[in-house]
Write an enzyme that holds these catalytic residues in place. Structure first.
Site, PDB file in Angstrom:
ATOM      1  CB  THR A 126      -0.934   0.001   1.234  1.00 40.54           C
ATOM      2  OG1 THR A 126      -1.753  -1.153   1.201  1.00 40.54           O
ATOM      3  CG2 THR A 126      -1.825   1.232   1.230  1.00 40.54           C
ATOM      4  CE  LYS A 149      -6.295  -1.139  -0.729  1.00 45.06           C
ATOM      5  NZ  LYS A 149      -6.977  -2.093   0.165  1.00 45.06           N
ATOM      6  CE  LYS A 151      -5.730   2.239   1.854  1.00 49.02           C
ATOM      7  NZ  LYS A 151      -7.067   1.657   2.099  1.00 49.02           N
ATOM      8  CG  ASP A 176      -9.268   1.401  -0.829  1.00 44.75           C
ATOM      9  OD1 ASP A 176     -10.426   1.811  -1.054  1.00 44.75           O
ATOM     10  OD2 ASP A 176      -8.955   0.792   0.209  1.00 44.75           O
ATOM     11  CD  GLU A 202      -9.899  -2.335  -2.034  1.00 45.31           C
ATOM     12  OE1 GLU A 202     -10.533  -2.535  -0.969  1.00 45.31           O
ATOM     13  OE2 GLU A 202      -8.661  -2.289  -2.093  1.00 45.31           O
ATOM     14  CG  ASP A 225     -13.049  -2.412   1.847  1.00 42.75           C
ATOM     15  OD1 ASP A 225     -13.539  -3.152   2.719  1.00 42.75           O
ATOM     16  OD2 ASP A 225     -11.941  -1.873   1.998  1.00 42.75           O
ATOM     17  CE  LYS A 247     -10.158  -4.305   3.826  1.00 43.01           C
ATOM     18  NZ  LYS A 247     -10.176  -2.845   4.100  1.00 43.01           N
ATOM     19  CB  CYS A 275      -5.400  -7.200   6.082  1.00 47.69           C
ATOM     20  SG  CYS A 275      -4.019  -6.217   5.407  1.00 47.69           S
ATOM     21  CG  ASP A 297      -4.399  -5.001   0.366  1.00 48.09           C
ATOM     22  OD1 ASP A 297      -3.180  -4.817   0.583  1.00 48.09           O
ATOM     23  OD2 ASP A 297      -5.273  -4.169   0.670  1.00 48.09           O
ATOM     24  CG  ASP A 299      -0.094  -4.111   2.582  1.00 49.88           C
ATOM     25  OD1 ASP A 299      -1.192  -4.249   3.155  1.00 49.88           O
ATOM     26  OD2 ASP A 299       0.228  -3.061   1.991  1.00 49.88           O
TER      27      ASP A 299
END
Length: 328
Positions: A126, A149, A151, A176, A202, A225, A247, A275, A297, A299
Protein backbone atom coordinates in the site's frame (compact mmCIF):
# COMPACT_ATOMS: atom_id res chain seq x y z
CA UNK A 1 -17.58 -31.03 18.14
CA UNK A 2 -18.45 -31.29 21.84
CA UNK A 3 -17.39 -28.31 23.90
CA UNK A 4 -15.78 -28.47 27.34
CA UNK A 5 -15.13 -25.65 29.83
CA UNK A 6 -12.79 -22.90 28.62
CA UNK A 7 -10.91 -19.88 29.95
CA UNK A 8 -10.76 -16.58 28.11
CA UNK A 9 -8.16 -13.81 28.14
CA UNK A 10 -8.19 -10.62 26.08
CA UNK A 11 -5.87 -7.63 25.85
CA UNK A 12 -5.15 -4.55 23.73
CA UNK A 13 -1.80 -4.16 21.98
CA UNK A 14 -0.29 -1.16 20.19
CA UNK A 15 2.10 -1.64 17.28
CA UNK A 16 3.89 1.43 15.84
CA UNK A 17 3.55 1.98 12.09
CA UNK A 18 6.66 2.70 10.04
CA UNK A 19 5.96 6.35 9.36
CA UNK A 20 2.32 7.28 8.84
CA UNK A 21 -0.59 5.43 7.23
CA UNK A 22 -3.05 7.78 5.52
CA UNK A 23 -6.36 7.22 3.76
CA UNK A 24 -9.27 9.50 2.86
CA UNK A 25 -10.65 9.35 6.43
CA UNK A 26 -7.44 10.34 8.20
CA UNK A 27 -3.99 9.18 9.31
CA UNK A 28 -2.56 7.03 12.07
CA UNK A 29 0.87 6.16 13.40
CA UNK A 30 0.06 2.93 15.26
CA UNK A 31 -2.06 -0.16 14.83
CA UNK A 32 -4.27 -0.86 17.84
CA UNK A 33 -5.22 -4.53 17.93
CA UNK A 34 -7.16 -6.76 20.30
CA UNK A 35 -5.91 -10.29 20.98
CA UNK A 36 -8.21 -13.01 22.33
CA UNK A 37 -6.85 -16.20 23.88
CA UNK A 38 -9.05 -19.24 24.52
CA UNK A 39 -7.62 -21.96 26.77
CA UNK A 40 -9.10 -25.43 27.06
CA UNK A 41 -7.48 -28.43 28.72
CA UNK A 42 -4.19 -26.56 28.92
CA UNK A 43 -4.10 -25.68 25.22
CA UNK A 44 -4.41 -22.06 24.05
CA UNK A 45 -5.66 -20.68 20.73
CA UNK A 46 -5.14 -17.06 19.68
CA UNK A 47 -6.87 -14.61 17.40
CA UNK A 48 -6.25 -10.94 16.59
CA UNK A 49 -8.64 -8.25 15.41
CA UNK A 50 -8.59 -4.54 14.58
CA UNK A 51 -11.72 -2.66 15.76
CA UNK A 52 -12.52 0.00 13.16
CA UNK A 53 -14.13 3.37 13.97
CA UNK A 54 -15.75 3.42 10.50
CA UNK A 55 -17.99 0.62 11.78
CA UNK A 56 -18.49 2.21 15.21
CA UNK A 57 -16.00 -0.13 16.85
CA UNK A 58 -13.43 0.69 19.53
CA UNK A 59 -10.80 -1.53 21.17
CA UNK A 60 -12.48 -1.12 24.53
CA UNK A 61 -15.89 -2.16 23.18
CA UNK A 62 -14.32 -5.15 21.46
CA UNK A 63 -12.70 -6.20 24.73
CA UNK A 64 -16.06 -5.95 26.51
CA UNK A 65 -17.78 -7.96 23.76
CA UNK A 66 -15.16 -10.68 23.98
CA UNK A 67 -15.34 -10.75 27.78
CA UNK A 68 -19.13 -11.19 27.55
CA UNK A 69 -18.57 -14.62 26.06
CA UNK A 70 -16.88 -15.70 29.28
CA UNK A 71 -20.20 -16.52 30.95
CA UNK A 72 -21.20 -18.99 28.21
CA UNK A 73 -21.16 -22.57 29.41
CA UNK A 74 -19.58 -23.74 26.15
CA UNK A 75 -18.07 -22.14 23.06
CA UNK A 76 -18.12 -23.19 19.40
CA UNK A 77 -17.72 -21.35 16.12
CA UNK A 78 -21.36 -22.08 15.32
CA UNK A 79 -22.44 -20.43 18.57
CA UNK A 80 -20.39 -17.35 17.73
CA UNK A 81 -22.14 -16.95 14.36
CA UNK A 82 -25.53 -17.30 16.05
CA UNK A 83 -24.96 -15.05 19.06
CA UNK A 84 -22.50 -12.35 17.97
CA UNK A 85 -22.82 -9.91 15.06
CA UNK A 86 -20.14 -9.84 12.36
CA UNK A 87 -17.23 -7.61 13.28
CA UNK A 88 -13.85 -7.41 14.90
CA UNK A 89 -14.68 -8.96 18.28
CA UNK A 90 -16.17 -12.08 16.73
CA UNK A 91 -13.20 -12.31 14.38
CA UNK A 92 -10.70 -12.56 17.25
CA UNK A 93 -12.76 -15.26 18.94
CA UNK A 94 -13.48 -17.24 15.78
CA UNK A 95 -9.81 -17.30 14.77
CA UNK A 96 -8.77 -18.22 18.29
CA UNK A 97 -11.16 -21.17 18.17
CA UNK A 98 -9.76 -22.35 14.83
CA UNK A 99 -6.24 -22.14 16.30
CA UNK A 100 -7.34 -23.99 19.43
CA UNK A 101 -9.10 -26.75 17.48
CA UNK A 102 -6.08 -27.26 15.24
CA UNK A 103 -3.78 -27.60 18.24
CA UNK A 104 -6.15 -29.99 19.98
CA UNK A 105 -6.44 -32.15 16.87
CA UNK A 106 -2.70 -31.86 16.09
CA UNK A 107 -3.65 -30.92 12.54
CA UNK A 108 -3.50 -27.73 10.50
CA UNK A 109 -6.51 -25.44 10.09
CA UNK A 110 -6.82 -26.10 6.37
CA UNK A 111 -7.12 -29.81 7.07
CA UNK A 112 -9.94 -29.16 9.54
CA UNK A 113 -11.65 -26.98 6.94
CA UNK A 114 -11.32 -29.63 4.22
CA UNK A 115 -9.07 -27.42 2.09
CA UNK A 116 -5.87 -28.04 0.18
CA UNK A 117 -2.60 -27.02 1.81
CA UNK A 118 -1.98 -23.30 1.17
CA UNK A 119 0.85 -21.99 -0.98
CA UNK A 120 2.79 -18.74 -1.06
CA UNK A 121 0.98 -15.70 -2.43
CA UNK A 122 1.87 -12.29 -3.84
CA UNK A 123 0.41 -9.45 -1.79
CA UNK A 124 -0.25 -5.87 -2.74
CA UNK A 125 1.81 -3.19 -1.03
CA UNK A 126 0.00 0.00 0.00
CA UNK A 127 0.99 3.55 -0.89
CA UNK A 128 -0.62 5.99 1.55
CA UNK A 129 -2.61 9.03 0.49
CA UNK A 130 -0.64 12.23 0.04
CA UNK A 131 0.20 14.87 -2.51
CA UNK A 132 1.09 13.62 -6.01
CA UNK A 133 4.73 14.39 -5.24
CA UNK A 134 4.70 12.53 -1.91
CA UNK A 135 2.97 9.53 -3.43
CA UNK A 136 5.34 9.44 -6.40
CA UNK A 137 8.31 9.42 -4.03
CA UNK A 138 6.84 6.57 -1.96
CA UNK A 139 5.95 4.69 -5.12
CA UNK A 140 9.48 5.02 -6.50
CA UNK A 141 10.80 3.27 -3.40
CA UNK A 142 8.32 0.42 -3.93
CA UNK A 143 8.36 0.31 -7.73
CA UNK A 144 10.13 -3.07 -7.70
CA UNK A 145 7.05 -4.67 -6.14
CA UNK A 146 4.71 -6.34 -8.67
CA UNK A 147 1.41 -5.15 -7.14
CA UNK A 148 0.80 -1.74 -5.58
CA UNK A 149 -2.37 -0.52 -3.86
CA UNK A 150 -2.79 3.24 -4.14
CA UNK A 151 -4.87 5.14 -1.60
CA UNK A 152 -6.85 7.99 -3.16
CA UNK A 153 -8.95 10.73 -1.58
CA UNK A 154 -11.23 12.58 -3.99
CA UNK A 155 -10.09 15.97 -5.26
CA UNK A 156 -6.79 15.75 -7.13
CA UNK A 157 -6.92 12.00 -7.64
CA UNK A 158 -6.31 12.25 -11.39
CA UNK A 159 -2.96 13.90 -10.66
CA UNK A 160 -2.13 11.39 -7.95
CA UNK A 161 -2.72 8.33 -10.09
CA UNK A 162 -0.80 9.81 -13.03
CA UNK A 163 2.18 10.60 -10.77
CA UNK A 164 2.12 7.10 -9.31
CA UNK A 165 2.01 5.47 -12.73
CA UNK A 166 5.03 7.49 -13.88
CA UNK A 167 6.91 6.35 -10.77
CA UNK A 168 6.04 2.67 -11.27
CA UNK A 169 5.56 2.06 -14.98
CA UNK A 170 5.78 -1.72 -14.73
CA UNK A 171 3.77 -2.47 -11.57
CA UNK A 172 0.17 -3.64 -11.53
CA UNK A 173 -1.85 -0.92 -9.81
CA UNK A 174 -5.07 -1.14 -7.86
CA UNK A 175 -6.59 1.93 -6.21
CA UNK A 176 -8.72 2.39 -3.10
CA UNK A 177 -10.80 5.54 -2.77
CA UNK A 178 -12.25 4.56 0.64
CA UNK A 179 -15.65 6.10 -0.25
CA UNK A 180 -14.12 9.48 -1.14
CA UNK A 181 -15.54 9.91 -4.65
CA UNK A 182 -18.97 11.29 -5.58
CA UNK A 183 -21.49 10.87 -8.37
CA UNK A 184 -20.10 14.00 -10.02
CA UNK A 185 -16.48 12.84 -10.29
CA UNK A 186 -17.01 9.06 -10.46
CA UNK A 187 -16.82 8.67 -14.24
CA UNK A 188 -13.95 11.14 -14.58
CA UNK A 189 -11.87 9.37 -11.94
CA UNK A 190 -12.63 5.91 -13.30
CA UNK A 191 -11.58 7.06 -16.77
CA UNK A 192 -8.33 8.49 -15.35
CA UNK A 193 -7.62 5.17 -13.67
CA UNK A 194 -8.35 3.29 -16.88
CA UNK A 195 -6.01 5.62 -18.78
CA UNK A 196 -3.26 4.83 -16.25
CA UNK A 197 -3.79 1.11 -16.69
CA UNK A 198 -5.25 0.53 -13.20
CA UNK A 199 -6.51 -3.04 -12.78
CA UNK A 200 -9.16 -2.45 -10.09
CA UNK A 201 -10.86 0.35 -8.12
CA UNK A 202 -12.02 -0.31 -4.56
CA UNK A 203 -15.08 1.36 -3.03
CA UNK A 204 -15.23 4.62 -5.00
CA UNK A 205 -18.57 5.78 -3.53
CA UNK A 206 -19.88 5.80 0.05
CA UNK A 207 -21.57 2.62 1.21
CA UNK A 208 -25.32 3.01 0.89
CA UNK A 209 -24.89 5.74 -1.72
CA UNK A 210 -23.35 3.68 -4.50
CA UNK A 211 -26.35 3.18 -6.82
CA UNK A 212 -24.64 5.24 -9.53
CA UNK A 213 -22.38 2.26 -10.18
CA UNK A 214 -25.37 0.52 -11.74
CA UNK A 215 -25.98 3.36 -14.19
CA UNK A 216 -22.54 3.78 -15.71
CA UNK A 217 -20.29 1.76 -17.95
CA UNK A 218 -17.41 0.72 -15.72
CA UNK A 219 -14.18 0.90 -17.75
CA UNK A 220 -12.35 -1.21 -15.17
CA UNK A 221 -13.56 -3.62 -12.47
CA UNK A 222 -14.93 -2.06 -9.28
CA UNK A 223 -14.62 -3.86 -5.93
CA UNK A 224 -16.84 -3.42 -2.85
CA UNK A 225 -15.14 -2.93 0.50
CA UNK A 226 -17.11 -0.78 2.94
CA UNK A 227 -20.30 -1.90 1.17
CA UNK A 228 -19.54 -5.56 1.90
CA UNK A 229 -19.49 -7.14 5.34
CA UNK A 230 -20.72 -10.70 5.79
CA UNK A 231 -22.39 -13.15 3.42
CA UNK A 232 -25.84 -11.55 3.72
CA UNK A 233 -24.54 -8.30 2.20
CA UNK A 234 -23.53 -9.86 -1.12
CA UNK A 235 -26.86 -9.92 -2.94
CA UNK A 236 -27.08 -6.11 -2.86
CA UNK A 237 -23.71 -5.84 -4.62
CA UNK A 238 -24.66 -7.70 -7.79
CA UNK A 239 -24.93 -5.26 -10.69
CA UNK A 240 -23.02 -2.52 -8.88
CA UNK A 241 -19.71 -4.26 -8.29
CA UNK A 242 -17.54 -6.76 -10.09
CA UNK A 243 -15.67 -8.00 -7.02
CA UNK A 244 -15.80 -8.00 -3.23
CA UNK A 245 -13.03 -7.40 -0.69
CA UNK A 246 -13.34 -9.96 2.10
CA UNK A 247 -11.77 -8.87 5.38
CA UNK A 248 -12.03 -11.06 8.47
CA UNK A 249 -12.58 -8.04 10.72
CA UNK A 250 -15.76 -7.32 8.74
CA UNK A 251 -17.01 -10.89 8.32
CA UNK A 252 -16.45 -11.78 11.95
CA UNK A 253 -13.84 -14.45 11.40
CA UNK A 254 -12.51 -17.18 9.16
CA UNK A 255 -15.70 -19.26 9.39
CA UNK A 256 -17.86 -16.56 7.83
CA UNK A 257 -15.13 -15.48 5.40
CA UNK A 258 -14.97 -18.97 3.89
CA UNK A 259 -18.76 -19.03 3.53
CA UNK A 260 -18.72 -15.53 2.01
CA UNK A 261 -16.07 -16.52 -0.51
CA UNK A 262 -18.17 -19.47 -1.69
CA UNK A 263 -21.30 -17.32 -1.99
CA UNK A 264 -19.46 -14.57 -3.86
CA UNK A 265 -18.29 -17.11 -6.40
CA UNK A 266 -21.84 -18.40 -6.79
CA UNK A 267 -23.10 -14.87 -7.45
CA UNK A 268 -20.41 -14.15 -10.03
CA UNK A 269 -18.41 -11.74 -7.85
CA UNK A 270 -14.64 -12.10 -7.89
CA UNK A 271 -12.91 -12.27 -4.52
CA UNK A 272 -10.21 -10.00 -3.16
CA UNK A 273 -8.91 -10.65 0.35
CA UNK A 274 -7.76 -7.63 2.33
CA UNK A 275 -6.78 -6.59 5.83
CA UNK A 276 -6.48 -3.80 8.33
CA UNK A 277 -3.01 -2.71 9.47
CA UNK A 278 -2.15 -5.43 11.97
CA UNK A 279 0.41 -8.09 12.84
CA UNK A 280 1.04 -11.50 11.34
CA UNK A 281 -1.40 -13.08 13.78
CA UNK A 282 -4.26 -11.28 11.99
CA UNK A 283 -2.92 -12.06 8.49
CA UNK A 284 -2.45 -15.82 9.05
CA UNK A 285 -6.13 -16.86 8.91
CA UNK A 286 -6.79 -14.45 6.04
CA UNK A 287 -4.16 -16.32 4.01
CA UNK A 288 -6.41 -19.39 4.12
CA UNK A 289 -9.26 -17.50 2.43
CA UNK A 290 -6.86 -15.77 0.05
CA UNK A 291 -5.77 -18.99 -1.65
CA UNK A 292 -8.52 -18.63 -4.26
CA UNK A 293 -8.55 -14.81 -4.46
CA UNK A 294 -7.63 -12.97 -7.63
CA UNK A 295 -6.11 -10.10 -5.64
CA UNK A 296 -4.43 -10.48 -2.25
CA UNK A 297 -3.85 -7.44 -0.03
CA UNK A 298 -2.28 -8.76 3.17
CA UNK A 299 0.57 -6.32 3.67
CA UNK A 300 -0.38 -5.20 7.20
CA UNK A 301 2.86 -6.40 8.85
CA UNK A 302 4.96 -4.76 6.11
CA UNK A 303 3.59 -1.39 7.20
CA UNK A 304 4.61 -1.85 10.85
CA UNK A 305 7.87 -0.73 12.39
CA UNK A 306 8.11 -4.23 13.92
CA UNK A 307 6.02 -7.41 13.69
CA UNK A 308 5.32 -9.93 16.45
CA UNK A 309 7.40 -13.11 16.82
CA UNK A 310 6.97 -15.65 15.42
CA UNK A 311 5.83 -13.88 12.27
CA UNK A 312 4.81 -14.68 8.73
CA UNK A 313 7.68 -14.91 6.26
CA UNK A 314 7.65 -12.13 3.68
CA UNK A 315 10.19 -12.18 0.85
CA UNK A 316 9.57 -8.92 -0.94
CA UNK A 317 5.86 -9.11 -1.79
CA UNK A 318 5.66 -12.90 -1.44
CA UNK A 319 4.15 -14.20 1.79
CA UNK A 320 4.34 -17.83 2.94
CA UNK A 321 1.62 -19.79 4.78
CA UNK A 322 1.82 -19.56 8.58
CA UNK A 323 3.85 -21.93 10.69
CA UNK A 324 1.90 -23.69 13.43
CA UNK A 325 3.89 -21.75 16.04
CA UNK A 326 2.19 -18.55 14.86
CA UNK A 327 -1.34 -19.77 14.20
CA UNK A 328 -3.39 -22.64 12.90
Amino acid sequence: MTSVPFQLQVHIERWPIAGRFSISRGSKTEAVVVVAEICRNGITGRGECVPYPRYNETPEAAVDAIHSVGHWTSLTREMLRERMPPGAARNALDCALWDLEAKEAKRRVWELAGLLAPHSLTTAYTISLGTPEEMALATSAAAHRPLLKIKLGGEGDKGRIAAVRRAAPDATLIVDANEAWSDTNLQRNLDACAEAGVALVEQPLPAGRDAALERIIRPIPVCADESAHATASLKELVGRYDAVNIKLDKTGGLTEALAMSREAERLGLRVMVGCMVATSLAMAPALIVAQQAFIVDLDGPLLLAKDREPALRYEGSTVDPPDAALWG
